[in-house]
Design a protein around this motif. Structure first.
Motif, mmCIF file in Angstrom:
data_model
loop_
_atom_site.group_PDB
_atom_site.id
_atom_site.type_symbol
_atom_site.label_atom_id
_atom_site.label_comp_id
_atom_site.label_asym_id
_atom_site.label_seq_id
_atom_site.Cartn_x
_atom_site.Cartn_y
_atom_site.Cartn_z
ATOM 1 N N ARG A 168 0.831 -1.201 0.000
ATOM 2 C CA ARG A 168 0.000 0.000 0.000
ATOM 3 C C ARG A 168 0.875 1.265 0.000
ATOM 4 O O ARG A 168 0.577 2.228 -0.713
ATOM 5 C CB ARG A 168 -0.917 0.008 1.223
ATOM 6 N N ALA A 169 1.927 1.224 0.779
ATOM 7 C CA ALA A 169 2.833 2.370 0.811
ATOM 8 C C ALA A 169 3.553 2.525 -0.524
ATOM 9 O O ALA A 169 3.784 3.643 -0.994
ATOM 10 C CB ALA A 169 3.855 2.203 1.945
ATOM 11 N N TYR A 170 3.903 1.405 -1.145
ATOM 12 C CA TYR A 170 4.573 1.443 -2.438
ATOM 13 C C TYR A 170 3.659 2.052 -3.497
ATOM 14 O O TYR A 170 4.071 2.885 -4.304
ATOM 15 C CB TYR A 170 4.982 0.027 -2.845
ATOM 16 N N ILE A 171 2.371 1.651 -3.486
ATOM 17 C CA ILE A 171 1.408 2.159 -4.463
ATOM 18 C C ILE A 171 1.175 3.654 -4.260
ATOM 19 O O ILE A 171 1.095 4.428 -5.221
ATOM 20 C CB ILE A 171 0.077 1.378 -4.368
ATOM 21 N N SER A 172 1.067 4.073 -2.996
ATOM 22 C CA SER A 172 0.783 5.477 -2.698
ATOM 23 C C SER A 172 2.015 6.373 -2.810
ATOM 24 O O SER A 172 1.916 7.580 -2.626
ATOM 25 C CB SER A 172 0.201 5.602 -1.291
ATOM 26 N N SER A 173 3.175 5.792 -3.119
ATOM 27 C CA SER A 173 4.405 6.582 -3.192
ATOM 28 C C SER A 173 4.483 7.452 -4.440
ATOM 29 O O SER A 173 5.307 8.346 -4.521
ATOM 30 C CB SER A 173 5.621 5.644 -3.151
ATOM 31 N N GLY A 174 3.599 7.162 -5.438
ATOM 32 C CA GLY A 174 3.617 7.941 -6.672
ATOM 33 C C GLY A 174 4.358 7.260 -7.807
ATOM 34 O O GLY A 174 4.398 7.778 -8.929
ATOM 35 N N ILE A 175 4.921 6.081 -7.539
ATOM 36 C CA ILE A 175 5.674 5.391 -8.578
ATOM 37 C C ILE A 175 4.766 4.933 -9.713
ATOM 38 O O ILE A 175 5.179 4.921 -10.884
ATOM 39 C CB ILE A 175 6.433 4.180 -7.963
ATOM 40 N N ILE A 176 3.501 4.573 -9.372
ATOM 41 C CA ILE A 176 2.558 4.126 -10.419
ATOM 42 C C ILE A 176 2.293 5.265 -11.394
ATOM 43 O O ILE A 176 2.332 5.090 -12.618
ATOM 44 C CB ILE A 176 1.231 3.646 -9.791
ATOM 45 N N GLU A 177 2.006 6.459 -10.872
ATOM 46 C CA GLU A 177 1.733 7.606 -11.732
ATOM 47 C C GLU A 177 2.952 7.962 -12.587
ATOM 48 O O GLU A 177 2.816 8.291 -13.767
ATOM 49 C CB GLU A 177 1.326 8.813 -10.873
ATOM 50 N N SER A 178 4.143 7.906 -11.972
ATOM 51 C CA SER A 178 5.356 8.196 -12.736
ATOM 52 C C SER A 178 5.539 7.195 -13.869
ATOM 53 O O SER A 178 5.939 7.563 -14.984
ATOM 54 C CB SER A 178 6.573 8.152 -11.803
ATOM 55 N N TYR A 179 5.214 5.936 -13.602
ATOM 56 C CA TYR A 179 5.351 4.896 -14.623
ATOM 57 C C TYR A 179 4.390 5.142 -15.782
ATOM 58 O O TYR A 179 4.774 5.085 -16.960
ATOM 59 C CB TYR A 179 5.085 3.536 -13.976
ATOM 60 N N VAL A 180 3.129 5.427 -15.458
ATOM 61 C CA VAL A 180 2.112 5.631 -16.497
ATOM 62 C C VAL A 180 2.435 6.864 -17.340
ATOM 63 O O VAL A 180 2.214 6.874 -18.561
ATOM 64 C CB VAL A 180 0.721 5.764 -15.846
ATOM 65 N N LEU A 181 2.978 7.904 -16.723
ATOM 66 C CA LEU A 181 3.309 9.133 -17.441
ATOM 67 C C LEU A 181 4.667 9.056 -18.125
ATOM 68 O O LEU A 181 5.062 9.990 -18.823
ATOM 69 C CB LEU A 181 3.299 10.321 -16.470
#
Length: 278
Positions: free
Chosen positions: A4-17
């Motif tokens: 949960r902390a990993y997902i909320s870290s912003g890495i997902i958004e950085s990956y998609v963008l």
């Protein structure tokens, strides 16, 4: 790992963008293969990005669509018939928006969104960097101020000591008696300030090491050839601070020995440090 902390870290958004580094992408791809929650988060982020592009879409002006069509004809990408948009070749929606134009528009909006995201990320990075820089400067300034304050306090303490001793020296009723080191301790020096009226005695350890643990300096007054206890020098005083000792009505000399903590009734002659005659 806390998913949960990993997902909320912003890495997902950085990956998609497309802003994530190669190392971050590699780690994320490894995790998504073995964790459905991370995979779902990536899918949802992609959907949000697409929905954002769709929600921000605006209808393409007919003149712009005609210009695009003319450009395609000029580059021989479509047959050149009447230089007008062929409604039979390109399907129309209920609002008469061309599919090709809409695809182009969507890509344009996504590209713009991507650029704005990069700009916002850069602005955020600059802001964070500036805050860190200002915080570090503030901490450095605070540390320097604390150091300066400590030095100032130490200097003020020394000044107060000198003023107290100067007041003793300037008092005409007080006799200053230097106690010099014995043969085995030639560098030792202490001062006795003896008030001839009140018979009050002050001792200042000018140049003598701090008494070792379990030991204490003791002052003696030589009265008619016999040593009289004049008190022990406080353990909590350091440097050349003048400490009030026991009153001595009369004396011909003063001496200091290093005794066990608390002092003794009779001086240890082998522990003699300094002495001076009046």
């Amino acid at each position: 790992m806390d998913i949960r902390a990993y997902i909320s870290s912003g890495i997902i958004e950085s990956y998609v963008l497309g802003l994530a580094s190669e190392e971050e992408v590699s780690i994320l791809n490894c995790i998504r293969k073995n964790n459905s929650e991370v995979e779902q988060a990536i899918i949802e982020a992609e959907i949000v990005l697409e929905d954002l592009a769709d929600s921000q879409a605006i209808e393409m002006p007919m003149q712009l669509k005609q210009d695009i069509w003319n450009k395609l004809i000029a580059e021989n990408l479509v047959p050149n018939e009447d230089h007008k948009i062929d409604e039979t070749l390109v399907p129309s929606s209920t609002d008469h928006n061309d599919v090709i134009v809409m695809d182009t528009e969507k890509k344009t909006l996504v590209a713009r969104s991507y650029k704005w995201t990069i700009a916002a990320s850069l602005l955020l990075a600059v802001s964070i960097g500036a805050n860190i820089f200002l915080y570090q400067r503030k901490q450095d300034t605070a540390n320097k101020l604390n150091q300066t304050t400590s030095l100032l306090d130490a200097e003020q303490a020394k000044l107060a000591t000198l003023q107290d001793k100067w007041a003793l020296v300037q008092n005409p009723a007080i006799k200053t008696i230097p106690l010099k080191g014995v043969e085995t301790k030639p560098d030792y020096l202490a001062l006795v300030f003896w008030d001839q009226v009140s018979k009050t005695v002050y001792l200042s350890i000018e140049h003598m090491p701090v008494a070792p643990k379990g030991k204490q300096y003791q002052l003696w007054a030589m009265v008619d050839g016999k040593p009289v206890n004049a008190g022990v020098f406080p353990l909590d005083l350091k440097g050349d601070t003048a400490s009030k000792m026991l009153d001595i009505p009369k004396a011909q000399a003063f001496a200091i020995t290093l005794e066990d903590e608390g002092g003794k009734d009779v001086p240890t002659l082998t522990a003699l440090c300094v002495m001076g005659s009046i």
